[in-house]
Design a protein around this motif. Structure first.
Motif, PDB file in Angstrom:
ATOM      1  N   THR A  52       0.794  -1.215  -0.017  1.00  0.00           N
ATOM      2  CA  THR A  52      -0.011  -0.211   0.071  1.00  0.00           C
ATOM      3  C   THR A  52       0.814   1.386   0.170  1.00  0.00           C
ATOM      4  OG1 THR A  52      -0.330  -0.083   2.470  1.00  0.00           O
ATOM      5  CG2 THR A  52      -1.917  -1.011   0.898  1.00  0.00           C
ATOM      6  N   HIS A  53       2.133   1.193   0.627  1.00  0.00           N
ATOM      7  CA  HIS A  53       2.808   2.235   0.910  1.00  0.00           C
ATOM      8  C   HIS A  53       4.203   1.974   1.464  1.00  0.00           C
ATOM      9  CE1 HIS A  53       1.009   2.526   4.657  1.00  0.00           C
ATOM     10  NE2 HIS A  53       1.759   3.418   5.193  1.00  0.00           N
ATOM     11  N   PRO A  54       5.135   2.763   1.326  1.00  0.00           N
ATOM     12  CA  PRO A  54       6.456   2.384   1.626  1.00  0.00           C
ATOM     13  C   PRO A  54       6.765   2.803   3.440  1.00  0.00           C
ATOM     14  CG  PRO A  54       6.717   4.116   0.199  1.00  0.00           C
ATOM     15  CD  PRO A  54       5.449   3.974   0.087  1.00  0.00           C
ATOM     16  N   HIS A  55       6.062   2.384   4.218  1.00  0.00           N
ATOM     17  CA  HIS A  55       6.401   2.127   5.728  1.00  0.00           C
ATOM     18  C   HIS A  55       6.730   0.797   6.102  1.00  0.00           C
ATOM     19  CE1 HIS A  55       4.495   6.305   6.577  1.00  0.00           C
ATOM     20  NE2 HIS A  55       5.744   6.451   6.200  1.00  0.00           N
ATOM     21  N   SER A  56       7.709   0.740   6.838  1.00  0.00           N
ATOM     22  CA  SER A  56       8.251  -0.725   7.341  1.00  0.00           C
ATOM     23  C   SER A  56       7.042  -1.426   8.124  1.00  0.00           C
ATOM     24  CB  SER A  56       9.474  -0.633   7.956  1.00  0.00           C
ATOM     25  OG  SER A  56       8.795   0.099   9.277  1.00  0.00           O
ATOM     26  N   ASP A  57       6.031  -0.945   8.806  1.00  0.00           N
ATOM     27  CA  ASP A  57       5.059  -1.785   9.427  1.00  0.00           C
ATOM     28  C   ASP A  57       4.128  -1.984   8.316  1.00  0.00           C
ATOM     29  OD1 ASP A  57       4.071   1.060   9.013  1.00  0.00           O
ATOM     30  OD2 ASP A  57       2.364   0.870  10.354  1.00  0.00           O
ATOM     31  N   HIS A  58       4.124  -1.913   7.278  1.00  0.00           N
ATOM     32  CA  HIS A  58       3.262  -2.523   6.156  1.00  0.00           C
ATOM     33  C   HIS A  58       4.094  -3.472   5.156  1.00  0.00           C
ATOM     34  CE1 HIS A  58      -0.567  -0.048   6.726  1.00  0.00           C
ATOM     35  NE2 HIS A  58       0.369   0.446   7.463  1.00  0.00           N
ATOM     36  N   MET A  59       5.247  -3.074   4.843  1.00  0.00           N
ATOM     37  CA  MET A  59       6.098  -3.778   3.984  1.00  0.00           C
ATOM     38  C   MET A  59       7.492  -4.015   4.189  1.00  0.00           C
ATOM     39  SD  MET A  59       6.368  -1.203   0.692  1.00  0.00           S
ATOM     40  CE  MET A  59       7.480  -2.292  -0.019  1.00  0.00           C
ATOM     41  N   PHE A  89      14.739  -1.777   3.754  1.00  0.00           N
ATOM     42  CA  PHE A  89      13.652  -2.566   3.701  1.00  0.00           C
ATOM     43  C   PHE A  89      12.885  -2.365   2.384  1.00  0.00           C
ATOM     44  CE2 PHE A  89      11.014   1.163   5.172  1.00  0.00           C
ATOM     45  CZ  PHE A  89       9.962   0.830   4.241  1.00  0.00           C
ATOM     46  N   TYR A  90      13.237  -1.188   1.911  1.00  0.00           N
ATOM     47  CA  TYR A  90      12.432  -0.878   0.497  1.00  0.00           C
ATOM     48  C   TYR A  90      13.289  -1.256  -0.595  1.00  0.00           C
ATOM     49  CZ  TYR A  90       9.476   1.455  -2.940  1.00  0.00           C
ATOM     50  OH  TYR A  90       8.543   1.715  -3.926  1.00  0.00           O
ATOM     51  N   GLU A  91      14.740  -0.914  -0.496  1.00  0.00           N
ATOM     52  CA  GLU A  91      15.776  -1.652  -1.429  1.00  0.00           C
ATOM     53  C   GLU A  91      15.771  -3.077  -1.513  1.00  0.00           C
ATOM     54  OE1 GLU A  91      19.397   0.255  -0.230  1.00  0.00           O
ATOM     55  OE2 GLU A  91      18.749   2.491  -0.822  1.00  0.00           O
ATOM     56  N   ARG A  92      15.745  -3.732  -0.536  1.00  0.00           N
ATOM     57  CA  ARG A  92      15.662  -5.150  -0.420  1.00  0.00           C
ATOM     58  C   ARG A  92      14.302  -5.631  -1.095  1.00  0.00           C
ATOM     59  NH1 ARG A  92      17.118  -7.310   5.580  1.00  0.00           N
ATOM     60  NH2 ARG A  92      17.393  -9.306   4.412  1.00  0.00           N
TER      61      ARG A  92
END
Length: 254
Positions: A52-59, A89-92
């Motif tokens: 849904t959006h790039p925050h760590s508690d979501h992805m 986390f987003y780069e991974r």
């Protein structure tokens, strides 16, 4: 629909007629819990993933999900380049998608995803600029027969107002409450339009944000016969036969 208890985060698994979708996955430290849960359901492939959006508690653990399962495609919101996070986390996540040749596509309002006998229509974000990443959250209306269910990620009042203006909202049987039941989401105007019969709030026990806000729970209770919370009820399962909705909670309120 399985609203998986991932603590202070979001994770929902949706399946119909063998077609599968995962919406978010929580933090990295709960990714094994999510993969175990899906495997116990017999899931080997995820046809769609919505981040849904790039925050760590979501992805935060999305890279792990993509490494483990066969994935059809991933949908992400359009976010201006300057606002895309440089978090590990987003780069991974992007690296895992590239390594497995998983297509990453930007969600567009009006786009429809066919999930067996159900369909998910993207209703946000609207392409506008937002200061807060929460308002870029992908939101969609899931329809199965006469049952409509609304998912809004962490969308707050600004994005909710855009959804209202977009004219794609309707009364819903189930509402996955925005932003863990935050006081900045599920506004009075918004809930008065969707009038959910059931609301599901995903949040962690004694979380530092005070989610869900008492004011939000009260707004939801104006319409909802049942407000389920993962911090209280654990994982929540909603089953639709196209006409009725059955709600099962891992734990009942004490």
């Amino acid at each position: 629909m399985h609203f998986i208890d991932v603590g202070q985060g979001d994770c929902t698994f949706i399946a119909a007629n063998g077609v599968t979708m995962l919406v978010d996955c929580g933090e990295n430290d709960v990714s094994e819990r999510v993969t175990d849960y899906l495997r116990e359901l017999g899931v080997g492939r995820l046809d769609y993933i919505i981040a849904t959006h790039p925050h760590s508690d979501h992805m935060g653990g999305m890279h792990h999900i993509i490494d483990v399962f066969d994935v059809g495609e991933v949908l992400v919101p359009h976010i201006p380049d300057k606002q895309i996070p440089t978090a590990v986390f987003y780069e991974r996540f992007l690296d895992s998608c590239a390594a497995k040749n998983v297509p990453v596509k930007e969600a567009k309002v009006g786009q429809v995803l066919e999930i067996g006998s159900a369909r998910a229509e993207i209703i946000a974000p609207d392409g506008g600029f937002y200061e807060d990443l929460n308002n870029y959250s992908i939101a969609f209306m899931l329809t199965h027969g006469s049952n409509k269910c609304l998912f809004t990620g962490d969308a707050e009042a600004e994005s909710e107002a855009a959804m209202i203006s977009g004219g794609r909202l309707d009364k819903v049987v189930l509402y996955k409450a925005g932003h863990h039941g935050s006081s900045h989401s599920s506004t009075a105007e918004f809930t008065d339009i969707i009038r959910p019969q059931t609301a599901v709030i995903s949040c962690g026990k004694e979380n530092p944000y005070g989610h869900p806000a008492d004011s939000t729970v009260k707004r939801l209770e104006r319409y909802a016969d049942m407000v389920c919370r993962t911090d209280v009820n654990g994982t929540v399962i909603a089953e639709s036969n196209g006409a009725d909705m059955k709600i099962t909670c891992e734990r009942e309120k004490k």
